[in-house]
Design an enzyme around this catalytic site. Structure first.
Site, PDB file in Angstrom:
ATOM      1  N   GLY A  47     -37.589   5.551  12.753  1.00 58.74           N
ATOM      2  CA  GLY A  47     -36.294   5.241  12.140  1.00 58.74           C
ATOM      3  C   GLY A  47     -35.050   5.794  12.824  1.00 58.74           C
ATOM      4  O   GLY A  47     -33.988   5.194  12.748  1.00 58.74           O
ATOM      5  N   ASP A 103     -33.086   9.496  10.368  1.00 58.00           N
ATOM      6  CA  ASP A 103     -32.270   8.403   9.842  1.00 58.00           C
ATOM      7  C   ASP A 103     -31.968   8.629   8.360  1.00 58.00           C
ATOM      8  O   ASP A 103     -30.849   8.429   7.916  1.00 58.00           O
ATOM      9  CB  ASP A 103     -32.949   7.042  10.066  1.00 58.00           C
ATOM     10  N   ASP A 106     -35.103  11.273   1.983  1.00 57.64           N
ATOM     11  CA  ASP A 106     -35.381  10.608   0.711  1.00 57.64           C
ATOM     12  C   ASP A 106     -35.931  11.662  -0.265  1.00 57.64           C
ATOM     13  O   ASP A 106     -35.159  12.391  -0.892  1.00 57.64           O
ATOM     14  CB  ASP A 106     -36.387   9.487   1.042  1.00 57.64           C
ATOM     15  N   LYS A 134     -30.529  10.141   0.151  1.00 51.64           N
ATOM     16  CA  LYS A 134     -30.579   9.601  -1.213  1.00 51.64           C
ATOM     17  C   LYS A 134     -30.823  10.767  -2.161  1.00 51.64           C
ATOM     18  O   LYS A 134     -31.984  11.090  -2.473  1.00 51.64           O
ATOM     19  CB  LYS A 134     -31.747   8.617  -1.351  1.00 51.64           C
ATOM     20  N   ASP A 162     -36.223   0.250   8.339  1.00 56.47           N
ATOM     21  CA  ASP A 162     -37.020  -0.978   8.274  1.00 56.47           C
ATOM     22  C   ASP A 162     -37.503  -1.316   6.870  1.00 56.47           C
ATOM     23  O   ASP A 162     -37.476  -0.491   5.952  1.00 56.47           O
ATOM     24  CB  ASP A 162     -38.268  -0.816   9.138  1.00 56.47           C
ATOM     25  N   ARG A 168     -35.032  -3.393  11.826  1.00 54.42           N
ATOM     26  CA  ARG A 168     -34.553  -2.126  12.401  1.00 54.42           C
ATOM     27  C   ARG A 168     -33.349  -2.318  13.312  1.00 54.42           C
ATOM     28  O   ARG A 168     -32.526  -1.424  13.447  1.00 54.42           O
ATOM     29  CB  ARG A 168     -35.660  -1.460  13.226  1.00 54.42           C
TER      30      ARG A 168
END
Ligand code: PRP
Length: 182
Positions: A47, A103, A106, A134, A162, A168
């Site tokens: 990522g 990237d 989470d 996030k 992705d 991507r």
């Protein structure tokens, strides 16, 4: 004019917004490492590859680029937090300044694993940079030293991110239509 795939729902961050923030992050990192000549950027595949490429090219301090690849169990809606290193860096990070480049953060399990793993290798310093976070999804507390954007809990693609390995290379970051995100 960029072609927008049918699966894309709405643009979250356009190219200019991303480029501006990447330049700001690079300026901040360049200032913080102004007197350092052995900075290693470690990109987490896959990522981070586009973010890392853009960020690195905006840096004004000397640096090396290296990569790692991870495998996670039950990645998806339910995360167990179990992460395994499947490809290590080419160079040793011991006694070097290390900046991990992600990237997205989470649940936080991946970055937390990486910080633990690299700290054990005795770098001179260890920090983390992520383009996206996030916060609503966080399950473990983890410090991100350089953060691009906080985003809501929606599935995003583009600029390295992705869905089933697709999208991507979109130049922007966008949400997917509902029927894809199931
Ligand atoms: C994504 C991202 C981070 C990780 C963050 O990788 O690149 O490495 O998930 O999630 P966490 O905070 O919940 O641990 P992914 O496994 O999707 O692989 P990819 O980078 O190859 O797409």
């Amino acid at each position: 004019m960029t072609q927008v795939p049918d699966a894309i729902e709405r643009m979250l961050l356009d190219e200019e917004t991303i480029a501006t923030r990447v330049r700001e992050l690079a300026a901040q990192i360049s200032a913080d490492y102004a007197n350092v000549d052995d900075l290693i950027l470690i990109g987490v595949l896959k990522g981070s590859f586009i973010f890392l490429a853009d960020l690195a090219r905006c840096l004004t301090v000397p640096h090396h680029v290296d990569f790692i690849a991870l495998s996670s169990y039950n990645r998806g809606t339910i995360s167990t937090g179990a992460v395994r290193l499947i490809m290590d860096t080419r160079a040793s990070v011991t006694d070097h300044h290390v900046l991990i480049v992600e990237d997205i953060v989470d649940t936080g399990y991946t970055l937390s694993y990486l910080l633990r793993t690299f700290r054990a290798r005795k770098p001179t310093s260890l920090r983390a940079c992520a383009l996206l976070s996030k916060p609503e999804r966080r399950e473990v507390e983890v410090a991100v030293d350089y953060l691009g954007f906080e985003i809501p809990n929606v599935w995003v693609v583009g600029y390295g991110l992705d869905y089933a390995d697709r999208f991507r290379t979109l130049p922007y970051i966008a949400t997917l239509k509902q029927e894809m995100d199931e």
